[in-house]
Design an enzyme around this catalytic site. Structure first.
Site, PDB file in Angstrom:
ATOM      1  N   GLN A 115      -3.157   9.315   0.618  1.00 25.85           N
ATOM      2  CA  GLN A 115      -4.378   8.522   0.760  1.00 25.85           C
ATOM      3  C   GLN A 115      -4.934   8.671   2.177  1.00 25.85           C
ATOM      4  OE1 GLN A 115      -3.586   4.296   0.434  1.00 25.85           O
ATOM      5  NE2 GLN A 115      -5.727   3.794   0.106  1.00 25.85           N
ATOM      6  N   TYR A 117      -7.468   7.376   4.276  1.00 29.66           N
ATOM      7  CA  TYR A 117      -8.482   6.375   4.655  1.00 29.66           C
ATOM      8  C   TYR A 117      -8.484   6.163   6.175  1.00 29.66           C
ATOM      9  CZ  TYR A 117      -9.483   4.388  -0.033  1.00 29.66           C
ATOM     10  OH  TYR A 117      -9.902   4.164  -1.319  1.00 29.66           O
ATOM     11  N   SER A 118      -7.326   5.669   6.709  1.00 26.38           N
ATOM     12  CA  SER A 118      -7.289   5.180   8.090  1.00 26.38           C
ATOM     13  C   SER A 118      -7.492   6.303   9.097  1.00 26.38           C
ATOM     14  CB  SER A 118      -5.938   4.515   8.381  1.00 26.38           C
ATOM     15  OG  SER A 118      -5.676   3.530   7.429  1.00 26.38           O
ATOM     16  N   SER A 150       0.692   8.184   4.556  1.00 26.38           N
ATOM     17  CA  SER A 150       2.032   8.225   3.961  1.00 26.38           C
ATOM     18  C   SER A 150       2.166   9.476   3.098  1.00 26.38           C
ATOM     19  CB  SER A 150       2.267   6.994   3.081  1.00 26.38           C
ATOM     20  OG  SER A 150       1.952   5.817   3.777  1.00 26.38           O
ATOM     21  N   GLU A 232      -4.840  -1.740  -5.365  1.00 24.13           N
ATOM     22  CA  GLU A 232      -3.651  -1.734  -4.516  1.00 24.13           C
ATOM     23  C   GLU A 232      -3.075  -3.146  -4.389  1.00 24.13           C
ATOM     24  OE1 GLU A 232      -4.473  -0.110  -0.616  1.00 24.13           O
ATOM     25  OE2 GLU A 232      -2.389   0.503  -0.365  1.00 24.13           O
ATOM     26  N   SER A 356      -4.354  -6.389   6.682  1.00 24.34           N
ATOM     27  CA  SER A 356      -3.430  -7.204   7.490  1.00 24.34           C
ATOM     28  C   SER A 356      -3.617  -8.701   7.201  1.00 24.34           C
ATOM     29  CB  SER A 356      -3.680  -6.945   8.978  1.00 24.34           C
ATOM     30  OG  SER A 356      -4.924  -7.520   9.345  1.00 24.34           O
ATOM     31  N   GLU A 358      -4.440 -11.037   9.210  1.00 26.56           N
ATOM     32  CA  GLU A 358      -5.665 -11.572   9.830  1.00 26.56           C
ATOM     33  C   GLU A 358      -6.875 -11.269   8.943  1.00 26.56           C
ATOM     34  OE1 GLU A 358      -3.355  -9.834  11.434  1.00 26.56           O
ATOM     35  OE2 GLU A 358      -2.579 -11.355  12.810  1.00 26.56           O
TER      36      GLU A 358
HETATM   37  C1  LIG Z   1       3.553   1.149   5.870  1.00 32.87           C
HETATM   38  C2  LIG Z   1       2.142   1.604   6.048  1.00 32.87           C
HETATM   39  C3  LIG Z   1       1.642   2.611   5.247  1.00 32.87           C
HETATM   40  C4  LIG Z   1       0.337   3.055   5.417  1.00 32.87           C
HETATM   41  N1  LIG Z   1      -0.115   4.079   4.631  1.00 32.87           N
HETATM   42  C5  LIG Z   1      -1.386   4.518   4.774  1.00 32.87           C
HETATM   43  C6  LIG Z   1      -1.876   5.614   3.995  1.00 32.87           C
HETATM   44  O1  LIG Z   1      -1.136   6.216   3.200  1.00 32.87           O
HETATM   45  N2  LIG Z   1      -3.152   5.996   4.158  1.00 32.87           N
HETATM   46  C7  LIG Z   1      -4.010   5.369   5.017  1.00 32.87           C
HETATM   47  O2  LIG Z   1      -5.185   5.741   5.082  1.00 32.87           O
HETATM   48  N3  LIG Z   1      -3.572   4.349   5.814  1.00 32.87           N
HETATM   49  C8  LIG Z   1      -2.282   3.922   5.709  1.00 32.87           C
HETATM   50  N4  LIG Z   1      -1.813   2.894   6.508  1.00 32.87           N
HETATM   51  C9  LIG Z   1      -2.706   2.333   7.536  1.00 32.87           C
HETATM   52  C10 LIG Z   1      -3.162   0.914   7.252  1.00 32.87           C
HETATM   53  O3  LIG Z   1      -4.128   0.895   6.258  1.00 32.87           O
HETATM   54  C11 LIG Z   1      -3.704   0.353   8.597  1.00 32.87           C
HETATM   55  O4  LIG Z   1      -2.589   0.237   9.463  1.00 32.87           O
HETATM   56  C12 LIG Z   1      -4.346  -0.987   8.430  1.00 32.87           C
HETATM   57  O5  LIG Z   1      -5.557  -0.877   7.744  1.00 32.87           O
HETATM   58  C13 LIG Z   1      -4.615  -1.638   9.814  1.00 32.87           C
HETATM   59  O6  LIG Z   1      -5.364  -0.768  10.629  1.00 32.87           O
HETATM   60  P1  LIG Z   1      -4.884  -0.372  12.098  1.00 32.87           P
HETATM   61  O7  LIG Z   1      -3.460   0.040  12.044  1.00 32.87           O
HETATM   62  O8  LIG Z   1      -5.891   0.578  12.635  1.00 32.87           O
HETATM   63  O9  LIG Z   1      -4.916  -1.711  12.943  1.00 32.87           O
HETATM   64  P2  LIG Z   1      -6.211  -2.425  13.532  1.00 32.87           P
HETATM   65  O10 LIG Z   1      -7.272  -2.509  12.494  1.00 32.87           O
HETATM   66  O11 LIG Z   1      -6.546  -1.808  14.825  1.00 32.87           O
HETATM   67  O12 LIG Z   1      -5.637  -3.884  13.764  1.00 32.87           O
HETATM   68  C14 LIG Z   1      -4.780  -4.215  14.848  1.00 32.87           C
HETATM   69  C15 LIG Z   1      -4.565  -5.724  14.825  1.00 32.87           C
HETATM   70  O13 LIG Z   1      -5.816  -6.405  15.017  1.00 32.87           O
HETATM   71  C16 LIG Z   1      -6.064  -7.282  13.936  1.00 32.87           C
HETATM   72  N5  LIG Z   1      -7.496  -7.280  13.613  1.00 32.87           N
HETATM   73  C17 LIG Z   1      -8.269  -6.196  13.383  1.00 32.87           C
HETATM   74  N6  LIG Z   1      -9.529  -6.569  13.094  1.00 32.87           N
HETATM   75  C18 LIG Z   1      -9.542  -7.937  13.127  1.00 32.87           C
HETATM   76  C19 LIG Z   1     -10.551  -8.931  12.886  1.00 32.87           C
HETATM   77  N7  LIG Z   1     -11.785  -8.572  12.568  1.00 32.87           N
HETATM   78  N8  LIG Z   1     -10.194 -10.231  12.997  1.00 32.87           N
HETATM   79  C20 LIG Z   1      -8.918 -10.589  13.327  1.00 32.87           C
HETATM   80  N9  LIG Z   1      -7.936  -9.694  13.560  1.00 32.87           N
HETATM   81  C21 LIG Z   1      -8.245  -8.387  13.458  1.00 32.87           C
HETATM   82  C22 LIG Z   1      -5.250  -6.754  12.776  1.00 32.87           C
HETATM   83  O14 LIG Z   1      -4.938  -7.749  11.832  1.00 32.87           O
HETATM   84  C23 LIG Z   1      -4.004  -6.242  13.495  1.00 32.87           C
HETATM   85  O15 LIG Z   1      -3.119  -7.284  13.725  1.00 32.87           O
HETATM   86  C24 LIG Z   1      -0.499   2.463   6.397  1.00 32.87           C
HETATM   87  C25 LIG Z   1       0.007   1.462   7.225  1.00 32.87           C
HETATM   88  C26 LIG Z   1       1.312   1.043   7.084  1.00 32.87           C
HETATM   89  C27 LIG Z   1       1.825  -0.017   8.019  1.00 32.87           C
END
Ligand SMILES: Cc1cc2nc3c(=O)[nH]c(=O)nc-3n(C[C@H](O)[C@H](O)[C@H](O)COP(=O)(O)OP(=O)(O)OC[C@H]3O[C@@H](n4cnc5c(N)ncnc54)[C@H](O)[C@@H]3O)c2cc1C
Length: 376
Positions: A115, A117-118, A150, A232, A356, A358
């Site tokens: 996937q 996305y991120s 992943s 999901e 997350s 939040e």
């Molecule tokens: C086990 C695991 C598997 C994953 N697998 C995939 C995958 O296969 N494909 C894929 O595309 N992605 C994958 N991801 C990524 C996942 O989707 C992102 O980690 C998630 O969307 C959070 O984005 P970020 O890590 O950029 O954190 P950020 O968005 O930068 O967030 C950092 C912190 O800030 C907080 N925050 C952010 N925005 C706000 C807001 N507006 N208000 C309050 N708090 C906020 C968040 O809650 C978090 O605590 C995976 C992640 C994990 C942990």
């Protein structure tokens, strides 16, 4: 409310149990096991369509299969993303030609998906995606970077959210593309080593990678991506709880065997953990019973994410001093992690992926409580 098992479900359970007994996962590679499940017709039970070489099952039968799989201690599934995310998305938004091309290979366990996305600047704020998809005749050329992908190192294909209209902002001008991963020189996968010592995630770099299939039409990627995220968070909750029950059972057994159970505070925590799992189960059953509540998916995610983290913490408390023996971030190869240490480390991610905590609270604040939107 509980599931009412009818005769057909009991027969289905017997068939699932016998098949799992006759086909142990041991000795198979992760890919080999997918093919074995595919040959047995067990991939795609929940698709609602059985035209791709898969069986279909009622909701009750999907739960029965999940129960039997957990009871047989079946391994984590390499084909999870293809079966449970990509396939339902294609069934909902794909063309017939796309379904015919991709679904049979998922059902056979032949093609593994990841996937995309991120991105480094687009996680919670997914509309900030910067990867581009430039049209070149009937082909798109994908360029940019994904992260936390992943299983990208294993995958044959990746569904990628990319910006097909460079002029459009945010949610507009995105497309949902199906990208073959075997494109040397145009796709590079770099594993990310975690504190657990393993590397299930990757950075994926696209440099003009080719894709010909867009799901849901060019520019409609946001609607398709959101449809997928709803999947999901939804259907797999009950089956996931069966795995939780197994894990809790393991922690309880260790507490009894190690005498940790004589600690009255720990006993309280174990029972609380059990009671909360029952509550989550009743809640999931109630939701499946047809009640719709706009906050329900977020509440479910908030409850299980923290519950599972507390289970990880409890597992280490039960292990006592032994829990701290083993690898560290700076010497990850020092020891093999045991199951409970792994549970603790991996559960740290549960409050991040799939939206997350939040973000879930923000959804509830704005869509259920009617609070003003948070400042941009
Ligand atoms: C086990 C695991 C598997 C994953 N697998 C995939 C995958 O296969 N494909 C894929 O595309 N992605 C994958 N991801 C990524 C996942 O989707 C992102 O980690 C998630 O969307 C959070 O984005 P970020 O890590 O950029 O954190 P950020 O968005 O930068 O967030 C950092 C912190 O800030 C907080 N925050 C952010 N925005 C706000 C807001 N507006 N208000 C309050 N708090 C906020 C968040 O809650 C978090 O605590 C995976 C992640 C994990 C942990």
């Amino acid at each position: 409310m509980d599931f009412g098992f009818v005769d057909a479900d009991r027969e289905f359970r017997r068939e699932a149990r016998e098949w799992l007994r006759a086909h142990p996962a041991d000795g198979h590679s992760a890919r080999g096991w997918e093919r074995e499940l595919g040959a047995g017709g067990w991939i795609g039970l929940g698709w609602g369509e059985g035209a791709y070489g898969n069986r279909t099952g009622t909701l009750t039968q999907q739960v029965v299969w999940g129960e039997e799989y957990a009871r047989a201690r079946g391994p984590a599934r390499l084909g999870h993303i293809g079966e449970n995310l990509l396939a339902p998305t294609l069934i909902a938004f794909g063309s017939q030609a796309q379904k015919d091309r991709y679904l049979p290979a998922v059902a056979r366990g032949d093609e593994i998906w990841c996937q995309g996305y991120s991105e480094p600047g687009a996680g919670s704020d997914l509309a900030g995606v910067r990867t581009t998809a430039a049209r070149d005749g009937s082909t798109y050329r994908v360029t940019g970077q994904k992260i936390w992908t992943s299983q990208a190192q294993e995958a044959d294909l990746c569904f990628v959210l990319a910006r097909s209209d460079p002029e459009a902002r945010r949610h507009r001008g995105l497309s949902f593309l199906l990208v073959p991963m075997d494109q040397p020189g145009r796709i590079e996968v770099r594993p990310i080593r975690q504190m657990s010592g393993t590397a299930e995630f990757n950075e994926v770099f696209f440099d003009g990678a080719e894709a010909t299939d867009v799901v849901g039409g060019e520019g409609n990627g946001w609607q398709v991506a959101m449809g997928l995220l709803a999947l999901e968070r939804g259907v797999s909750t009950l089956v996931q709880q069966i795995g939780f029950e197994e894990e809790l059972g393991r922690v309880v057994r260790l507490a009894v065997d190690s005498d940790a159970v004589t600690d009255p505070v720990l006993r309280q925590r174990l029972v609380r953990q059990w009671a909360e799992l029952r509550t989550m189960r009743w809640n999931a059953l109630r939701t499946l019973g047809g009640e719709s509540d706009p906050g329900a998916p977020s509440v479910t995610k908030l409850l299980w994410g923290r519950w599972h983290q507390r289970l990880g913490e409890l597992a280490l408390q039960v292990q006592g001093g032994a829990a701290t023996a083993g690898p560290t971030a700076w010497a990850p190869d020092a020891y093999e992690l045991d199951e409970l240490q792994r549970l603790f480390l991996f559960s740290r991610a549960d409050t991040i992926y799939g939206g997350s905590d939040e973000i879930q609270r923000t959804i509830i604040a704005e869509r259920v409580l009617g609070l003003p939107k948070e400042p941009g």
